[in-house]
Design a protein around this motif. Structure first.
Motif, PDB file in Angstrom:
ATOM      1  N   UNK A 167      28.801  12.824  15.502  1.00 39.66           N
ATOM      2  CA  UNK A 167      30.038  12.601  16.400  1.00 39.66           C
ATOM      3  C   UNK A 167      30.988  11.339  16.257  1.00 39.66           C
ATOM      4  N   UNK A 168      30.247  10.139  16.125  1.00 39.02           N
ATOM      5  CA  UNK A 168      30.893   9.014  15.926  1.00 39.02           C
ATOM      6  C   UNK A 168      31.730   9.071  14.566  1.00 39.02           C
ATOM      7  N   UNK A 169      31.288   9.301  13.736  1.00 39.04           N
ATOM      8  CA  UNK A 169      31.749   9.280  12.252  1.00 39.04           C
ATOM      9  C   UNK A 169      33.081  10.318  12.298  1.00 39.04           C
ATOM     10  N   UNK A 170      32.749  11.494  12.883  1.00 39.65           N
ATOM     11  CA  UNK A 170      34.068  12.349  12.617  1.00 39.65           C
ATOM     12  C   UNK A 170      35.228  12.220  13.802  1.00 39.65           C
ATOM     13  N   UNK A 171      34.801  11.608  14.919  1.00 42.59           N
ATOM     14  CA  UNK A 171      35.885  11.516  16.087  1.00 42.59           C
ATOM     15  C   UNK A 171      36.464  10.225  15.580  1.00 42.59           C
ATOM     16  N   UNK A 178      36.801   6.453   7.255  1.00 43.71           N
ATOM     17  CA  UNK A 178      36.094   7.050   6.006  1.00 43.71           C
ATOM     18  C   UNK A 178      34.716   6.635   6.339  1.00 43.71           C
ATOM     19  N   UNK A 179      33.814   7.567   5.678  1.00 47.81           N
ATOM     20  CA  UNK A 179      32.409   6.861   5.541  1.00 47.81           C
ATOM     21  C   UNK A 179      31.147   8.184   5.393  1.00 47.81           C
ATOM     22  N   UNK A 180      30.207   7.513   5.435  1.00 50.27           N
ATOM     23  CA  UNK A 180      28.942   8.282   5.162  1.00 50.27           C
ATOM     24  C   UNK A 180      28.019   8.213   6.331  1.00 50.27           C
ATOM     25  N   UNK A 181      27.372   9.341   6.898  1.00 55.49           N
ATOM     26  CA  UNK A 181      26.440   9.405   7.801  1.00 55.49           C
ATOM     27  C   UNK A 181      24.979   9.745   7.112  1.00 55.49           C
ATOM     28  N   UNK A 182      23.996   9.116   7.574  1.00 54.29           N
ATOM     29  CA  UNK A 182      22.542   9.449   6.914  1.00 54.29           C
ATOM     30  C   UNK A 182      21.538   9.858   8.005  1.00 54.29           C
ATOM     31  N   UNK A 183      20.725  10.973   7.830  1.00 57.00           N
ATOM     32  CA  UNK A 183      20.010  11.427   8.824  1.00 57.00           C
ATOM     33  C   UNK A 183      18.881  12.052   8.282  1.00 57.00           C
ATOM     34  N   UNK A 233      38.481  16.402   9.322  1.00 52.49           N
ATOM     35  CA  UNK A 233      38.025  15.257   8.518  1.00 52.49           C
ATOM     36  C   UNK A 233      37.115  15.481   7.394  1.00 52.49           C
ATOM     37  N   UNK A 234      36.700  16.703   6.879  1.00 53.40           N
ATOM     38  CA  UNK A 234      35.631  17.012   5.748  1.00 53.40           C
ATOM     39  C   UNK A 234      35.934  16.045   4.599  1.00 53.40           C
ATOM     40  N   UNK A 235      37.112  15.919   4.407  1.00 56.28           N
ATOM     41  CA  UNK A 235      37.675  15.231   3.225  1.00 56.28           C
ATOM     42  C   UNK A 235      37.359  13.711   3.352  1.00 56.28           C
ATOM     43  N   UNK A 236      37.100  13.266   4.306  1.00 56.54           N
ATOM     44  CA  UNK A 236      37.109  11.769   4.528  1.00 56.54           C
ATOM     45  C   UNK A 236      35.609  11.205   4.971  1.00 56.54           C
ATOM     46  N   UNK A 237      34.743  12.234   5.229  1.00 57.97           N
ATOM     47  CA  UNK A 237      33.407  11.735   5.665  1.00 57.97           C
ATOM     48  C   UNK A 237      32.354  12.929   5.020  1.00 57.97           C
ATOM     49  N   UNK A 238      31.360  12.343   4.675  1.00 64.74           N
ATOM     50  CA  UNK A 238      30.022  12.922   4.171  1.00 64.74           C
ATOM     51  C   UNK A 238      28.983  12.344   4.994  1.00 64.74           C
ATOM     52  N   UNK A 239      27.792  13.297   4.599  1.00 64.85           N
ATOM     53  CA  UNK A 239      26.617  13.288   5.016  1.00 64.85           C
ATOM     54  C   UNK A 239      25.277  13.463   4.231  1.00 64.85           C
ATOM     55  N   UNK A 240      24.479  12.445   4.375  1.00 60.94           N
ATOM     56  CA  UNK A 240      23.190  12.472   3.322  1.00 60.94           C
ATOM     57  C   UNK A 240      22.005  12.895   4.102  1.00 60.94           C
ATOM     58  N   UNK A 241      21.139  13.744   3.668  1.00 63.04           N
ATOM     59  CA  UNK A 241      19.904  13.883   4.229  1.00 63.04           C
ATOM     60  C   UNK A 241      18.894  13.176   3.492  1.00 63.04           C
TER      61      UNK A 241
END
Length: 248
Positions: free
Chosen positions: A49-53, A61-66, A84-92
């Motif tokens: 939520x922080x990264x997306x909002x 822009x940036x990356x979330x890891x969880x 914002x799917x083109x500006x943020x990404x997520x990594x498992x």
């Protein structure tokens, strides 16, 4: 590699997996006012939520890891919902070993300092990804009142009173780690209520839909005890906040 299913069941109604409301998250973003294009690394990002909002509201822009596949699926869906799917990404991945490929302007671990073995280790981990002049965000519990007995400590999901510090000592600890505290937004009792009560509702709805699940007995016992534990212990004794830090 994933979170226990019991945890994701309780948290299924949350976008923010901490006692932090969307209003307080937005307040923190406005207080920091990151420049458009600022890169944010969010370790243990939960549902993102922080990264997306902040990507929507501030152009970060940036990356979330969880470690949670459930939360990451929510994060990716939220990014698409907010456009914002083109500006943020997520990594498992296990966030405890994650360092950004390039230095970032914002490095965050909000509510999961266990990834660094505590506050000190988490600050050191975040520093490894931080650009000069960047800001670290650390979310951490603290004692609002000193717990007087073992039941209160355990009711706040701690193993020992020393697991958390009082707020003044926590702020001083950041200084001992070579950081200036440049901003903070603290949860209040209503924030705790919203976080805890949403768990009760999510658990009850899940129990009604899955009465024969292998986790049903455990989840029923947790729901029976959780509201009283919250009002007796967590609500009165445990604080929580996000602290913005800069290297001295």
């Amino acid at each position: 590699m994933d979170l226990p299913r019991s945890f994701t069941i309780r948290e299924s109604g949350h976008r923010i997996h901490n006692p932090f409301t969307s209003e307080k998250l937005a307040l923190l973003g406005r207080a920091l006012s990151p420049a458009p294009g600022t890169r944010l690394l969010d370790l243990a990002c939960g549902s993102g939520e922080m990264l997306c909002t902040w990507a929507r509201d501030h152009g970060v822009t940036g990356t979330g890891v969880d470690i949670s596949t459930v939360f990451l699926a929510n994060a990716r869906a939220r990014a698409e919902e907010l456009g914002v799917g083109d500006r943020v990404g997520f990594v498992h991945a296990d966030a405890s070993g994650h360092v950004a490929d390039e230095p970032v302007g914002l490095a965050a671990c909000v509510g999961a300092t266990w990834i660094g073995g505590g506050v000190a280790g988490t600050v050191e981990l975040l520093r490894r990804s931080l650009a000069p002049g960047g800001i670290m965000l650390v979310g951490e519990p603290f004692w609002r009142r000193e717990p007087l007995d073992r039941a209160t400590v355990e009711g706040c999901h701690a193993t020992d009173k020393d697991d958390f510090l009082p707020l003044p000592e926590l702020v001083e600890e950041f200084g001992r780690l070579g950081c200036d505290v440049v901003e903070m937004v603290l949860a209040d009792q209503d924030s705790w209520d919203r976080y805890a009560a949403a768990q009760w509702l999510a658990t009850r709805r899940w129990l009604d839909a899955h009465p024969d699940d292998e986790l049903a007995e455990e989840m029923r016992a947790d729901l029976a005890a959780a509201p009283a534990r919250h009002v007796r212990h967590q609500r009165e004794y445990l604080g929580w906040g996000v602290f913005a830090l800069m290297n001295r």
